[in-house]
Scaffold this motif. Structure first.
Motif, PDB file in Angstrom:
ATOM      1  N   ILE A 286      -3.502   5.083   2.973  1.00 46.37           N
ATOM      2  CA  ILE A 286      -2.183   4.996   3.618  1.00 46.37           C
ATOM      3  C   ILE A 286      -2.174   4.089   4.848  1.00 46.37           C
ATOM      4  O   ILE A 286      -1.100   3.693   5.303  1.00 46.37           O
ATOM      5  CB  ILE A 286      -1.655   6.406   4.002  1.00 46.37           C
ATOM      6  CG1 ILE A 286      -2.602   7.109   4.978  1.00 46.37           C
ATOM      7  CG2 ILE A 286      -1.441   7.247   2.752  1.00 46.37           C
ATOM      8  CD1 ILE A 286      -2.084   8.456   5.495  1.00 46.37           C
ATOM      9  N   TYR A 287      -3.372   3.746   5.368  1.00 41.72           N
ATOM     10  CA  TYR A 287      -3.411   2.923   6.579  1.00 41.72           C
ATOM     11  C   TYR A 287      -4.025   1.531   6.385  1.00 41.72           C
ATOM     12  O   TYR A 287      -3.670   0.595   7.100  1.00 41.72           O
ATOM     13  CB  TYR A 287      -4.197   3.644   7.683  1.00 41.72           C
ATOM     14  CG  TYR A 287      -3.427   4.732   8.376  1.00 41.72           C
ATOM     15  CD1 TYR A 287      -2.384   4.428   9.254  1.00 41.72           C
ATOM     16  CD2 TYR A 287      -3.729   6.077   8.166  1.00 41.72           C
ATOM     17  CE1 TYR A 287      -1.671   5.433   9.910  1.00 41.72           C
ATOM     18  CE2 TYR A 287      -3.028   7.084   8.802  1.00 41.72           C
ATOM     19  CZ  TYR A 287      -2.000   6.764   9.677  1.00 41.72           C
ATOM     20  OH  TYR A 287      -1.292   7.754  10.308  1.00 41.72           O
ATOM     21  N   ASN A 288      -4.961   1.403   5.451  1.00 41.75           N
ATOM     22  CA  ASN A 288      -5.682   0.121   5.356  1.00 41.75           C
ATOM     23  C   ASN A 288      -6.177  -0.103   3.929  1.00 41.75           C
ATOM     24  O   ASN A 288      -7.367  -0.327   3.692  1.00 41.75           O
ATOM     25  CB  ASN A 288      -6.861   0.134   6.340  1.00 41.75           C
ATOM     26  CG  ASN A 288      -7.394  -1.248   6.623  1.00 41.75           C
ATOM     27  OD1 ASN A 288      -6.675  -2.242   6.522  1.00 41.75           O
ATOM     28  ND2 ASN A 288      -8.660  -1.324   6.979  1.00 41.75           N
ATOM     29  N   PHE A 289      -5.259  -0.055   2.986  1.00 41.59           N
ATOM     30  CA  PHE A 289      -5.620  -0.059   1.565  1.00 41.59           C
ATOM     31  C   PHE A 289      -6.367  -1.318   1.139  1.00 41.59           C
ATOM     32  O   PHE A 289      -7.357  -1.252   0.418  1.00 41.59           O
ATOM     33  CB  PHE A 289      -4.359   0.121   0.718  1.00 41.59           C
ATOM     34  CG  PHE A 289      -4.637   0.278  -0.748  1.00 41.59           C
ATOM     35  CD1 PHE A 289      -5.376   1.354  -1.216  1.00 41.59           C
ATOM     36  CD2 PHE A 289      -4.150  -0.634  -1.669  1.00 41.59           C
ATOM     37  CE1 PHE A 289      -5.637   1.513  -2.573  1.00 41.59           C
ATOM     38  CE2 PHE A 289      -4.398  -0.491  -3.030  1.00 41.59           C
ATOM     39  CZ  PHE A 289      -5.151   0.585  -3.474  1.00 41.59           C
ATOM     40  N   THR A 290      -5.915  -2.478   1.573  1.00 38.40           N
ATOM     41  CA  THR A 290      -6.573  -3.737   1.185  1.00 38.40           C
ATOM     42  C   THR A 290      -7.298  -4.390   2.358  1.00 38.40           C
ATOM     43  O   THR A 290      -7.706  -5.548   2.278  1.00 38.40           O
ATOM     44  CB  THR A 290      -5.553  -4.742   0.614  1.00 38.40           C
ATOM     45  OG1 THR A 290      -4.624  -5.110   1.643  1.00 38.40           O
ATOM     46  CG2 THR A 290      -4.802  -4.163  -0.569  1.00 38.40           C
TER      47      THR A 290
ATOM     48  N   LYS B  17      -5.857  -4.894   5.291  1.00 36.53           N
ATOM     49  CA  LYS B  17      -4.877  -5.641   6.086  1.00 36.53           C
ATOM     50  C   LYS B  17      -3.870  -4.704   6.773  1.00 36.53           C
ATOM     51  O   LYS B  17      -2.745  -5.097   7.080  1.00 36.53           O
ATOM     52  CB  LYS B  17      -4.125  -6.625   5.195  1.00 36.53           C
ATOM     53  CG  LYS B  17      -5.033  -7.672   4.537  1.00 36.53           C
ATOM     54  CD  LYS B  17      -4.235  -8.596   3.630  1.00 36.53           C
ATOM     55  CE  LYS B  17      -5.157  -9.629   2.971  1.00 36.53           C
ATOM     56  NZ  LYS B  17      -4.401 -10.537   2.061  1.00 36.53           N
ATOM     57  N   GLY B  18      -4.289  -3.460   6.974  1.00 38.92           N
ATOM     58  CA  GLY B  18      -3.416  -2.505   7.646  1.00 38.92           C
ATOM     59  C   GLY B  18      -2.226  -2.071   6.816  1.00 38.92           C
ATOM     60  O   GLY B  18      -1.167  -1.722   7.358  1.00 38.92           O
ATOM     61  N   ASP B  19      -2.396  -2.085   5.504  1.00 34.73           N
ATOM     62  CA  ASP B  19      -1.293  -1.745   4.602  1.00 34.73           C
ATOM     63  C   ASP B  19      -1.557  -0.442   3.856  1.00 34.73           C
ATOM     64  O   ASP B  19      -2.666   0.068   3.845  1.00 34.73           O
ATOM     65  CB  ASP B  19      -1.073  -2.878   3.594  1.00 34.73           C
ATOM     66  CG  ASP B  19      -2.338  -3.178   2.793  1.00 34.73           C
ATOM     67  OD1 ASP B  19      -3.440  -2.788   3.250  1.00 34.73           O
ATOM     68  OD2 ASP B  19      -2.242  -3.797   1.716  1.00 34.73           O
ATOM     69  N   ALA B  20      -0.495   0.079   3.219  1.00 32.65           N
ATOM     70  CA  ALA B  20      -0.614   1.279   2.385  1.00 32.65           C
ATOM     71  C   ALA B  20      -0.648   0.873   0.924  1.00 32.65           C
ATOM     72  O   ALA B  20      -0.208  -0.221   0.550  1.00 32.65           O
ATOM     73  CB  ALA B  20       0.558   2.213   2.642  1.00 32.65           C
ATOM     74  N   ASP B  21      -1.159   1.749   0.094  1.00 34.46           N
ATOM     75  CA  ASP B  21      -1.188   1.518  -1.345  1.00 34.46           C
ATOM     76  C   ASP B  21       0.253   1.366  -1.848  1.00 34.46           C
ATOM     77  O   ASP B  21       1.054   2.305  -1.740  1.00 34.46           O
ATOM     78  CB  ASP B  21      -1.876   2.703  -2.028  1.00 34.46           C
ATOM     79  CG  ASP B  21      -2.031   2.521  -3.534  1.00 34.46           C
ATOM     80  OD1 ASP B  21      -1.402   1.612  -4.091  1.00 34.46           O
ATOM     81  OD2 ASP B  21      -2.783   3.306  -4.143  1.00 34.46           O
ATOM     82  N   PRO B  22       0.617   0.195  -2.387  1.00 36.37           N
ATOM     83  CA  PRO B  22       1.996  -0.027  -2.827  1.00 36.37           C
ATOM     84  C   PRO B  22       2.422   0.851  -3.999  1.00 36.37           C
ATOM     85  O   PRO B  22       3.617   0.962  -4.289  1.00 36.37           O
ATOM     86  CB  PRO B  22       1.999  -1.512  -3.218  1.00 36.37           C
ATOM     87  CG  PRO B  22       0.574  -1.832  -3.542  1.00 36.37           C
ATOM     88  CD  PRO B  22      -0.239  -0.986  -2.614  1.00 36.37           C
ATOM     89  N   SER B  23       1.457   1.474  -4.675  1.00 34.07           N
ATOM     90  CA  SER B  23       1.810   2.332  -5.810  1.00 34.07           C
ATOM     91  C   SER B  23       2.319   3.702  -5.365  1.00 34.07           C
ATOM     92  O   SER B  23       2.820   4.477  -6.167  1.00 34.07           O
ATOM     93  CB  SER B  23       0.609   2.516  -6.741  1.00 34.07           C
ATOM     94  OG  SER B  23      -0.388   3.326  -6.136  1.00 34.07           O
TER      95      SER B  23
END
Length: 329
Positions: free
Chosen positions: A211-215, A217-223
């Motif tokens: 939820i905080y660093n999925f890839t 890059k500080g992003d969440a899992d888009p799924s």
């Protein structure tokens, strides 16, 4: 002619005996319902009574006990190796690894073992007690009841390194299918047994990266459903290792098919939950259980638990019957 026919029938009968005898011997070495019917007929009643005493007070223990059984069977087979304590600091046991350190309910197994030993010393294995306690714990929180095949014996080895083969919350569908197949379990068993996530909680640390660093890059899992991500972030900070959240919000203490509704709504807590939507057969099962009123989940779960309980068992003269489940004899 009559003599020839008589001789022919005698030969056929003898061949049938020769073929049937080894089969009968092989079956005698396997698991069966009622294995302790003669040697300890009260065993299952004692175990259920003991389990009920704990679950009636703390229903939340059912979830970690179910996972305990799953973890035990997936590591070295259903041989109760997970129950063994570390006796050499240089060689930690399975229970002292991160996936197992969060498990609870050891005291229920120990209490059931002590009660059975008092009545029938040296007869009932810890592996069978774990299998029976698991079934009873699930059924006591309104889950299914299945006939547990018994006759397992206990392993003598517990090695932390073996835990590497345990399915992880971050596994994708390809990895999960491979791991289950290696244990003789089908894709259906995978999606059915994943339904065990309908009960219990998880520490934030098991999914915060998602939820905080999925890839990276500080992003969440888009799924994942965006509203669900926001709810999880409100409960879990990036380095939170102590907070717990329900895996099936609203019914985490009651065994039901609600888990599949969560997965279908893209609210599966783990990557391994969401992975079920990335395979046509597992996705179809999720949709079926989430959208129908006449769910087959209980029946399917019972069948898959029986199959799981057959993984890598020790029977006959293999292994031991431990006097205490945390120690080898």
């Amino acid at each position: 002619m009559a003599a020839q026919n008589k001789l022919f029938h005698i030969i056929i009968f003898a061949l049938v005996l020769l073929v049937a005898f080894p089969v009968e011997q092989a079956n005698a070495q396997g698991l069966r319902v009622g294995f302790y019917k003669k040697t300890c007929p009260v065993a299952e009643k004692i175990i259920r009574t003991t389990t009920a005493r704990y679950i009636s007070r703390v229903p939340s223990l059912a979830a970690p006990i179910l996972r305990m059984f799953f973890h035990d069977c997936f590591i070295r087979g259903c041989d109760a190796s997970l129950l063994l304590n570390t006796t050499n600091s240089r060689r930690p046991a399975e229970k002292d690894t991160p996936p197992n350190q969060q498990l609870r309910g050891w005291q229920v197994i120990d209490a059931a073992k002590a009660a059975v030993e008092k009545r029938c010393p040296g007869v009932v294995s810890c592996a069978d007690i774990l299998a029976l306690v698991t079934r009873d714990a699930v059924s006591l929180i309104k889950g299914p009841f299945w006939q547990v095949q018994t006759g397992r014996r206990d392993g003598r080895v517990s090695n932390a390194n073996d835990v590497r083969g345990l399915p992880a919350p971050t596994d994708n569908i390809t990895s999960l299918k491979r791991q289950f197949a290696a244990k003789g379990l089908s894709v259906k068993d995978l999606v059915v047994l994943s339904g065990g996530h309908t009960i219990g909680n998880s520490h934030c640390s098991s999914f915060t990266t998602r939820i905080y660093n999925f890839t990276g890059k500080g992003d969440a899992d888009p799924s994942m459903d965006k509203n669900y991500v926001r709810q999880l972030k409100a409960k879990c900070k990036p380095r939170d290792t102590t907070t717990i959240v329900q895996m099936d919000p609203g019914s985490s203490k009651e065994f039901d098919a609600g888990y599949y509704n969560m997965v279908l709504k893209r609210r599966g807590l783990f990557e391994s939950d969401s992975a079920l939507l990335r395979d046509s057969s597992t996705q179809a099962y999720v949709q079926q259980q989430a959208r129908t009123r006449s769910s087959t989940f209980f029946k399917d779960f019972s069948t898959s638990m029986i199959k799981l309980g057959n993984v890598g068992v020790l029977t006959g003269r293999a292994g031991d019957i431990r006097k205490k489940c945390a120690f080898v004899n």
